[in-house]
Motif scaffolding. Structure first.
Motif, short mmCIF file in Angstrom:
data_model
loop_
_atom_site.label_atom_id
_atom_site.label_comp_id
_atom_site.label_asym_id
_atom_site.label_seq_id
_atom_site.Cartn_x
_atom_site.Cartn_y
_atom_site.Cartn_z
N GLU A 34 0.84 -1.19 0.00
CA GLU A 34 0.00 0.00 0.00
C GLU A 34 0.87 1.24 0.00
O GLU A 34 1.90 1.29 0.66
CB GLU A 34 -0.91 0.01 1.23
CG GLU A 34 -1.95 -1.11 1.23
CD GLU A 34 -2.89 -0.99 2.40
OE1 GLU A 34 -2.74 -0.02 3.17
OE2 GLU A 34 -3.77 -1.85 2.52
N LYS A 35 0.44 2.23 -0.76
CA LYS A 35 1.17 3.49 -0.81
C LYS A 35 0.97 4.24 0.50
O LYS A 35 -0.05 4.12 1.16
CB LYS A 35 0.71 4.32 -1.98
CG LYS A 35 1.07 3.71 -3.34
CD LYS A 35 0.72 4.64 -4.48
CE LYS A 35 1.12 4.03 -5.81
NZ LYS A 35 0.82 4.92 -6.95
N GLY A 36 1.97 5.03 0.84
CA GLY A 36 1.95 5.76 2.10
C GLY A 36 3.34 5.77 2.69
O GLY A 36 4.32 5.46 2.00
N LEU A 37 3.48 6.11 3.94
CA LEU A 37 4.79 6.13 4.59
C LEU A 37 5.37 4.72 4.65
O LEU A 37 4.66 3.76 4.97
CB LEU A 37 4.69 6.72 5.99
CG LEU A 37 4.39 8.22 6.08
CD1 LEU A 37 4.16 8.62 7.53
CD2 LEU A 37 5.52 9.04 5.46
N LEU A 38 6.66 4.61 4.35
CA LEU A 38 7.31 3.31 4.40
C LEU A 38 7.41 2.80 5.84
O LEU A 38 7.23 1.60 6.10
CB LEU A 38 8.72 3.42 3.78
CG LEU A 38 9.54 2.14 3.69
CD1 LEU A 38 8.83 1.10 2.83
CD2 LEU A 38 10.93 2.45 3.12
N PHE A 39 7.71 3.71 6.77
CA PHE A 39 7.77 3.36 8.20
C PHE A 39 6.80 4.28 8.96
O PHE A 39 7.22 5.31 9.51
CB PHE A 39 9.19 3.52 8.74
CG PHE A 39 10.21 2.63 8.08
CD1 PHE A 39 10.21 1.26 8.32
CD2 PHE A 39 11.16 3.15 7.22
CE1 PHE A 39 11.15 0.43 7.72
CE2 PHE A 39 12.10 2.34 6.61
CZ PHE A 39 12.09 0.96 6.86
N PRO A 40 5.52 3.95 8.98
CA PRO A 40 4.52 4.85 9.56
C PRO A 40 4.76 5.19 11.03
O PRO A 40 4.43 6.29 11.47
CB PRO A 40 3.21 4.06 9.41
CG PRO A 40 3.48 3.07 8.32
CD PRO A 40 4.93 2.72 8.44
N ALA A 41 5.33 4.27 11.79
CA ALA A 41 5.50 4.51 13.23
C ALA A 41 6.79 5.24 13.58
O ALA A 41 6.95 5.69 14.72
CB ALA A 41 5.45 3.17 13.98
N LEU A 42 7.69 5.37 12.61
CA LEU A 42 9.02 5.91 12.93
C LEU A 42 8.97 7.38 13.34
O LEU A 42 9.75 7.81 14.20
CB LEU A 42 9.96 5.72 11.74
CG LEU A 42 11.41 6.16 11.94
CD1 LEU A 42 12.03 5.48 13.15
CD2 LEU A 42 12.24 5.87 10.68
N ALA A 43 8.09 8.15 12.75
CA ALA A 43 8.04 9.58 13.07
C ALA A 43 7.81 9.82 14.56
O ALA A 43 8.33 10.79 15.12
CB ALA A 43 6.93 10.25 12.25
N VAL A 97 6.08 5.28 -0.12
CA VAL A 97 6.04 4.25 -1.16
C VAL A 97 5.37 4.83 -2.40
O VAL A 97 4.24 5.32 -2.34
CB VAL A 97 5.29 3.00 -0.68
CG1 VAL A 97 5.23 1.96 -1.80
CG2 VAL A 97 5.95 2.42 0.55
N ALA A 98 6.06 4.76 -3.54
CA ALA A 98 5.51 5.25 -4.80
C ALA A 98 5.02 4.10 -5.66
O ALA A 98 3.99 4.20 -6.32
CB ALA A 98 6.55 6.05 -5.56
N ALA A 99 5.76 2.98 -5.65
CA ALA A 99 5.37 1.85 -6.50
C ALA A 99 6.12 0.61 -6.07
O ALA A 99 7.18 0.68 -5.45
CB ALA A 99 5.64 2.16 -7.96
N THR A 100 5.55 -0.56 -6.42
CA THR A 100 6.21 -1.83 -6.20
C THR A 100 7.03 -2.18 -7.43
O THR A 100 6.58 -1.98 -8.56
CB THR A 100 5.19 -2.95 -5.94
OG1 THR A 100 4.35 -2.56 -4.85
CG2 THR A 100 5.88 -4.25 -5.59
N VAL A 169 10.56 4.48 -3.74
CA VAL A 169 10.04 5.38 -2.72
C VAL A 169 10.38 6.82 -3.07
O VAL A 169 11.38 7.10 -3.73
CB VAL A 169 10.61 5.05 -1.31
CG1 VAL A 169 10.16 3.67 -0.87
CG2 VAL A 169 12.13 5.15 -1.29
N GLU A 170 9.52 7.72 -2.63
CA GLU A 170 9.76 9.15 -2.80
C GLU A 170 10.48 9.68 -1.57
O GLU A 170 10.12 9.34 -0.45
CB GLU A 170 8.44 9.89 -3.00
CG GLU A 170 7.73 9.57 -4.29
CD GLU A 170 6.44 10.34 -4.45
OE1 GLU A 170 6.06 11.04 -3.49
OE2 GLU A 170 5.81 10.22 -5.51
N GLY A 171 11.49 10.50 -1.82
CA GLY A 171 12.27 11.06 -0.72
C GLY A 171 13.74 11.02 -1.02
O GLY A 171 14.17 10.51 -2.07
N THR A 172 14.53 11.56 -0.14
CA THR A 172 15.99 11.56 -0.29
C THR A 172 16.62 10.94 0.95
O THR A 172 16.06 11.02 2.05
CB THR A 172 16.53 12.99 -0.47
OG1 THR A 172 16.15 13.78 0.66
CG2 THR A 172 15.98 13.61 -1.74
#
Length: 386
Positions: A34-43, A97-100, A169-172
């Motif tokens: 599913e698209k969204g944060l790769l590590f949702p709990a990390l923040a 996550v942008a794509a598999t 994934v999107e980001g740097t």
């Protein structure tokens, strides 16, 4: 007849399209990401992270949080770049996550997500642990996505350890397993035009000393030249004066964990402000090591103007130069650097290891300088295209 052939060709084409669709569906990854944060709990756990390990194929860097400071474990606890470490954790928490992508291990190297255990791999495995020793995130970081489209966000290819699907994934993420990327590796940058003298004494008594009388003197002078000898070239003396310019280091070790051999050399550098640096250096297994200790001798200072005292910055009209507390500066430098032994570049060590015989040749000091000979000696040859 023509219509029958056309119908037959259309039927074959349709069959090929259907077969291709079936193959694609069979090869498609079964895991749905599913698209969204790769590590949702990390923040929400950023402040609890106190260990980061970055493992490459040949190097591993372990960053530990001690109190309010981050350190490099492999460098005897040398201070790490706090802002860079924190930004790394934040950047991981912001990956989306942008794509598999491929789930085939044979295709992982194309994206750089095969893992650092694979020979020749440029990927790194980054693992984060919290203050209870529990893993909060782990990721194999691969290649960056290169796109000519301006409307696409920065991205890179990654894979979670143990998962088959790779992800875009999107980001740097600025992360490497090279130790020197995680601490401030430019420890000194003292301009050569501020240097008054530099002297090196080798273990066997051989010594080298170069000096300048004042700041206006452009070239260094070699002292105590043996009779019947002259300086090979003044260029090499002036290059020696750049020893403390842009002093970069690649590793650090606690001084208490390092023993210098008896054949070490000791170099003393002093500037026109009265600041001095004593450098103990040696070479072991083709690596050059140096330890720095600073002192301040105000009676040896030679300041031509207030601007000189303020740090050799040309005075500007209407601006009053502020004096520098060199004693306090020396104290700070010793507190930061003197308890460490650094791995320094080979070309810097070559300056420290210069001996008198490296700097002189038969002749008279009164012989005229052959400028063309000096230029030829230090001008690299440009290979011909023919």
């Amino acid at each position: 007849m023509k219509n029958k052939k056309l119908l037959l060709l259309s039927a074959v084409t349709l069959a090929v399209i259907i077969a291709a669709s079936v193959v694609v569906n069979l090869r498609a990854p079964k895991t749905v990401i599913e698209k969204g944060l790769l590590f949702p709990a990390l923040a929400g756990q950023i402040n609890t992270v106190n260990k980061i390990q970055i493992k490459g194929h040949e190097e591993t860097v372990t960053l530990l949080k001690k109190g309010e400071q981050w350190i490099v474990e492999e460098s005897d606890g040398y201070p790490a770049l706090f802002d860079k470490v924190r930004q790394t954790v934040i950047s991981l928490s912001e990956l989306k996550v942008a794509a598999t992508r491929t789930s085939s291990p044979a295709l992982y190297p194309r994206l750089g997500v095969e893992g650092p255990e694979v020979a020749g791999s440029a990927s790194v495995l980054v693992t984060l642990e919290n203050n209870e020793g529990k893993e909060v995130a782990a990721l194999i970081v691969g290649k960056q996505r290169h796109s000519k489209s301006a409307d696409k966000n920065p991205g890179l290819y990654v894979r979670k350890p143990g998962d088959k699907p790779s992800l875009l994934v999107e980001g740097t993420l600025d992360i490497t397993a090279r130790m020197s990327d995680w601490f401030e590796n430019t420890i000194l940058d003292i301009p050569s035009n501020t240097i008054r003298e530099m002297a090196t004494r080798h273990a066997d008594g051989n010594s080298v000393r170069i000096t300048r009388d004042d700041r206006a003197q452009e070239d260094f002078r070699l002292e105590d030249i043996p009779q019947g000898q002259k300086v090979v070239t003044r260029i090499i003396l002036n290059r020696m004066g750049t020893l403390l310019e842009n002093m970069n280091v690649s590793r650090a070790r606690a001084a208490g964990n390092f023993t210098f051999p008896e054949d070490r050399q000791v170099t003393t550098v002093r500037d026109f402000n009265g600041m001095g640096v004593t450098i103990t250096s040696t070479e072991i297994d083709n690596l050059a090591y140096a330890r720095f200790h600073f002192d301040y001798a105000p009676d040896m200072a030679i300041a031509a103007s207030a601007a000189d005292v303020a740090g050799d910055v040309p005075a500007q009209e209407g601006v009053i130069a502020e004096s520098v507390d060199f004693a306090a500066q020396v104290s700070r430098l010793n507190a930061t650097l003197s308890d460490w032994v650094y791995t320094i570049p080979e070309f810097k060590y070559e300056i420290l290891s210069k001996r008198m015989e490296d700097l002189v040749k038969p002749g008279s000091p009164d012989d005229p300088v052959n400028v063309n000979e000096e230029i030829k000696l230090f001008t690299p040859e440009i290979p011909s295209d023919q």
